[in-house]
Design a protein around this motif. Structure first.
Motif, PDB file in Angstrom:
ATOM      1  N   ASP A   1     -13.256   4.251  -6.533  1.00 31.20           N
ATOM      2  CA  ASP A   1     -12.421   3.615  -7.551  1.00 31.20           C
ATOM      3  C   ASP A   1     -11.040   4.277  -7.604  1.00 31.20           C
ATOM      4  O   ASP A   1     -10.015   3.597  -7.745  1.00 31.20           O
ATOM      5  N   TYR A   2     -11.026   5.597  -7.495  1.00 30.40           N
ATOM      6  CA  TYR A   2      -9.749   6.315  -7.489  1.00 30.40           C
ATOM      7  C   TYR A   2      -8.903   5.893  -6.288  1.00 30.40           C
ATOM      8  O   TYR A   2      -7.692   5.638  -6.424  1.00 30.40           O
ATOM      9  N   LEU A   3      -9.515   5.797  -5.123  1.00 23.30           N
ATOM     10  CA  LEU A   3      -8.771   5.411  -3.917  1.00 23.30           C
ATOM     11  C   LEU A   3      -8.206   4.002  -4.057  1.00 23.30           C
ATOM     12  O   LEU A   3      -7.057   3.738  -3.671  1.00 23.30           O
ATOM     13  N   ASN A   4      -8.997   3.100  -4.614  1.00 28.62           N
ATOM     14  CA  ASN A   4      -8.532   1.722  -4.769  1.00 28.62           C
ATOM     15  C   ASN A   4      -7.342   1.642  -5.730  1.00 28.62           C
ATOM     16  O   ASN A   4      -6.503   0.737  -5.608  1.00 28.62           O
ATOM     17  N   GLY A   5      -7.259   2.577  -6.662  1.00 25.76           N
ATOM     18  CA  GLY A   5      -6.173   2.538  -7.627  1.00 25.76           C
ATOM     19  C   GLY A   5      -4.975   3.388  -7.266  1.00 25.76           C
ATOM     20  O   GLY A   5      -4.009   3.448  -8.036  1.00 25.76           O
ATOM     21  N   SER A   6      -5.009   4.029  -6.102  1.00 22.58           N
ATOM     22  CA  SER A   6      -3.911   4.940  -5.745  1.00 22.58           C
ATOM     23  C   SER A   6      -3.353   4.674  -4.349  1.00 22.58           C
ATOM     24  O   SER A   6      -2.691   5.534  -3.776  1.00 22.58           O
ATOM     25  N   ALA A   7      -3.606   3.490  -3.811  1.00 21.55           N
ATOM     26  CA  ALA A   7      -3.179   3.194  -2.435  1.00 21.55           C
ATOM     27  C   ALA A   7      -1.670   3.292  -2.270  1.00 21.55           C
ATOM     28  O   ALA A   7      -1.173   3.667  -1.193  1.00 21.55           O
ATOM     29  N   ASP A   8      -0.904   2.991  -3.327  1.00 20.17           N
ATOM     30  CA  ASP A   8       0.550   3.002  -3.209  1.00 20.17           C
ATOM     31  C   ASP A   8       1.113   4.421  -3.124  1.00 20.17           C
ATOM     32  O   ASP A   8       2.307   4.603  -2.879  1.00 20.17           O
ATOM     33  N   ARG A   9       0.270   5.443  -3.323  1.00 18.98           N
ATOM     34  CA  ARG A   9       0.734   6.828  -3.251  1.00 18.98           C
ATOM     35  C   ARG A   9       0.445   7.471  -1.901  1.00 18.98           C
ATOM     36  O   ARG A   9       0.644   8.663  -1.724  1.00 18.98           O
ATOM     37  N   ARG A  10      -0.068   6.690  -0.979  1.00 18.95           N
ATOM     38  CA  ARG A  10      -0.405   7.213   0.352  1.00 18.95           C
ATOM     39  C   ARG A  10       0.423   6.526   1.428  1.00 18.95           C
ATOM     40  O   ARG A  10       1.102   5.530   1.175  1.00 18.95           O
ATOM     41  N   ALA A  11       0.311   7.064   2.628  1.00 19.27           N
ATOM     42  CA  ALA A  11       0.969   6.445   3.778  1.00 19.27           C
ATOM     43  C   ALA A  11       0.415   5.039   3.992  1.00 19.27           C
ATOM     44  O   ALA A  11      -0.731   4.737   3.624  1.00 19.27           O
ATOM     45  N   GLY A  12       1.210   4.185   4.602  1.00 21.42           N
ATOM     46  CA  GLY A  12       0.762   2.821   4.856  1.00 21.42           C
ATOM     47  C   GLY A  12      -0.431   2.789   5.803  1.00 21.42           C
ATOM     48  O   GLY A  12      -0.439   3.456   6.834  1.00 21.42           O
ATOM     49  N   SER A  13      -1.432   2.005   5.463  1.00 18.58           N
ATOM     50  CA  SER A  13      -2.668   1.994   6.251  1.00 18.58           C
ATOM     51  C   SER A  13      -2.445   1.425   7.652  1.00 18.58           C
ATOM     52  O   SER A  13      -3.030   1.912   8.627  1.00 18.58           O
ATOM     53  N   ARG A  14      -1.588   0.418   7.765  1.00 24.41           N
ATOM     54  CA  ARG A  14      -1.354  -0.156   9.096  1.00 24.41           C
ATOM     55  C   ARG A  14      -0.571   0.821   9.977  1.00 24.41           C
ATOM     56  O   ARG A  14      -0.854   0.951  11.174  1.00 24.41           O
TER      57      ARG A  14
END
Length: 549
Positions: free
Chosen positions: A45-58
């Motif tokens: 749940d934490y990861l799903n709510g914090s994706a914008d704080r990480r490097a781009g997945s692609r």
């Protein structure tokens, strides 16, 4: 190849307490535990709510593809790259690149990553990607270039295979270029060190083919992991790969901006660890920048540890000095010139990847405890810390020797010095020692009156008499030693069996998994044991596994 389980702690107090859940205050420090089912959902749940704080997945998937493409990408790995590009969470763990993949524990860590990812995927109902993080930025060549295997000759001994560092600066392993002659010499040494088995020709053919396409030890390490585990879908990341470095710039900037705050956080967590009664695993100095800088000319490529001093960032030898503004500009424009240390690497890993869980060895678990407050200072949360699996592979000769002497593995792991002494005592060593001691005592009693007579004639003869007696005692001791050597020679076959058992199960008094190279077992037994480990039902924090080969 059945696997049985036994209680065998790692011997690292903090890690053992965490794994066995003996200390609620310690578990609170980590925030999660892999044996707690709710931890996995909370972390997702934490990861799903914090994706914008990480490097781009692609972009991240593209960086891993750039590294892995020359090695070959299996269908399973290709699927996982696509999942990673779509934002799938990962289970990640890693190690520095080591010659011939290094000791068994490295493969055990990779197996743990694969199994933990599969188990998490089933638990959460979402794809979870396994990633092995190669710490190619490390520059400890003496550790990276070493592989240990038992000698195939009758006299058991540990053989250390190594590769000299090529000429040049003490740069990272990933930036240390190998010549063809370096790898050829290493292959020749390996071939001479491996016993002739049905698996050897194909193993060497495969190693030669891989070595021919590799320019660094990191590439060779990754190529062998690809050969052995690529079909399972394991993804590989080199921490010092240019494509990955380009993604790290924003996080390097944050680490530099927060350098003083992070140093205080590491120190605070370290004090907390120590207050709980554990010893800190990593140094957490208040003036540490916890970053390395790759130097420019005239020491181009040399990896320098930075410290904060007088508002500037310097290395201990005074080779570089940067203002904070200069370091921030460097992070943005040339992130490839920076790299992490053991305390900032967890933060960088969590910025790059959506880390559901990180797989760690006992020492790593201990120093990750010192990062707890640093995660919080940057508005991040520590991922679930999962301990790597641990095994002992019992070779057939070891099983026979254990049965011959009615030994349990716990006795073997504790050392066989007592078993050898008991064997020799049963064969007469105790009688020999007792006989010579009686003879020595009788001669001492007989010599005393003569010594007194000599001393009575002239005072100087007393000292001469004592010296003479010491010479006699040494000769008796020499004769006793030679007699015991004769006994040991007579029992040499049995003593060598016990020495061979020690060398296989607990080489030089250390756990097998931390010393013996996986390539030795690949050569001796093929890869069936590795496939068996991969097929083992996964259990987080499982007891030590013992497999009979």
């Amino acid at each position: 190849m059945d696997i049985v389980r036994m209680e065998l702690p790692f011997g690292q107090p903090l890690a053992d307490a965490y794994i066995q859940r003996r200390d609620p205050a310690l578990e609170e420090l980590f925030g999660h535990h892999p044996a707690d089912g709710s931890s996995w959902r909370r972390r997702l749940d934490y990861l799903n709510g914090s994706a914008d704080r990480r490097a781009g997945s692609r972009e991240l998937a593209g960086a891993l593809r750039a590294f892995q493409q020359p090695l070959g990408i299996s269908e399973a790995a290709e699927r996982n790259l696509e999942r990673l590009a779509d934002g799938a969470p990962v289970v990640v763990g890693g190690q520095q690149a080591i010659l011939w993949t290094g000791p068994l524990m490295i493969l055990y860590k990779a197996v743990t990553i694969l199994q933990a990812a599969e188990a998490a995927s089933k638990r959460l109902g979402v794809p979870v990607v396994p990633v092995f993080w190669i710490a190619g930025e490390d520059h400890d060549w003496d550790e990276a270039c070493l592989a240990c295997l038992p000698s195939p000759v009758d006299a058991p001994e540990l053989r250390r295979l190594s590769m000299p560092r090529p000429p040049g600066p003490a740069t990272s392993v990933s930036r240390t270029r190998l010549g063809g002659s370096d790898l050829e010499a290493a292959l020749a040494e390996l071939e001479a060190g491996l016993a002739d088995t049905p698996f050897k020709p194909e193993l060497l053919r495969s190693l030669r083919a891989r070595a021919a396409g590799c320019a660094t030890l990191t590439e060779l390490f990754a190529a062998l992991l690809t050969d052995w585990l690529g079909e399972s879908g394991l993804l590989l990341a080199d921490a010092d790969h240019p494509a990955l470095r380009r993604l790290e710039g924003p996080m390097f900037r944050r680490l530099a901006e927060s350098s003083g705050e992070l140093a205080a956080a590491y120190a605070a967590s370290t004090r907390r660890v120590e207050a709980l009664g554990y010893k800190a695993q990593a140094e957490a100095a208040e003036d540490a920048a916890n970053l390395f800088l790759f130097a420019e000319e005239p020491r181009a490529g040399e990896r320098l540890l930075l410290q904060r001093a007088g508002g500037r960032f310097r290395d201990r030898r005074g080779l570089v000095s940067l203002s904070e503004a200069e370091l921030l500009e460097l992070a943005e424009a040339h992130p490839e010139r920076l790299s992490n240390n053991v305390l900032t690497r967890p933060l960088m890993q969590d910025y790059l990847f959506p880390v559901l869980s990180t797989v760690l060895g006992p020492g790593e678990i201990a120093y990750w405890a010192q990062t707890a407050e640093a995660f919080g200072r940057l508005g991040m949360q520590m991922p679930i810390v999962t301990p790597r699996l641990s095994f002992t592979l019992l070779e057939p000769h070891a099983v026979k020797t254990m049965a011959r002497h009615s030994l349990q593995l716990e006795q073997v792991l504790a050392g066989l010095g007592g078993v050898k002494a008991e064997l020799l005592d049963r064969q007469g060593a105790a009688d020999i020692r007792g006989g010579f001691e009686q003879a020595l005592q009788a001669m001492r009693e007989a010599y005393r009156p003569a010594l007194a007579l000599a001393a009575g004639q002239e005072r100087g003869l007393e000292e001469l008499g004592r010296t003479n007696w010491e010479r006699i005692a040494r000769e008796i001791g020499y004769m006793q030693a030679k007699t015991l050597q004769a006994l040991e020679s007579r029992e040499r076959t049995e003593l060598e069996r016990l020495a061979g058992l020690e060398l296989s199960a607990v080489p030089e008094g250390r756990p097998q998994e931390r010393v013996l190279a996986a390539v030795y077992f690949m050569n001796r037994y093929g890869r069936g044991w590795l496939d068996r480990l991969l097929a083992e039902p996964y259990e987080p924090c499982a007891k030590h596994g013992v497999m009979r080969l």
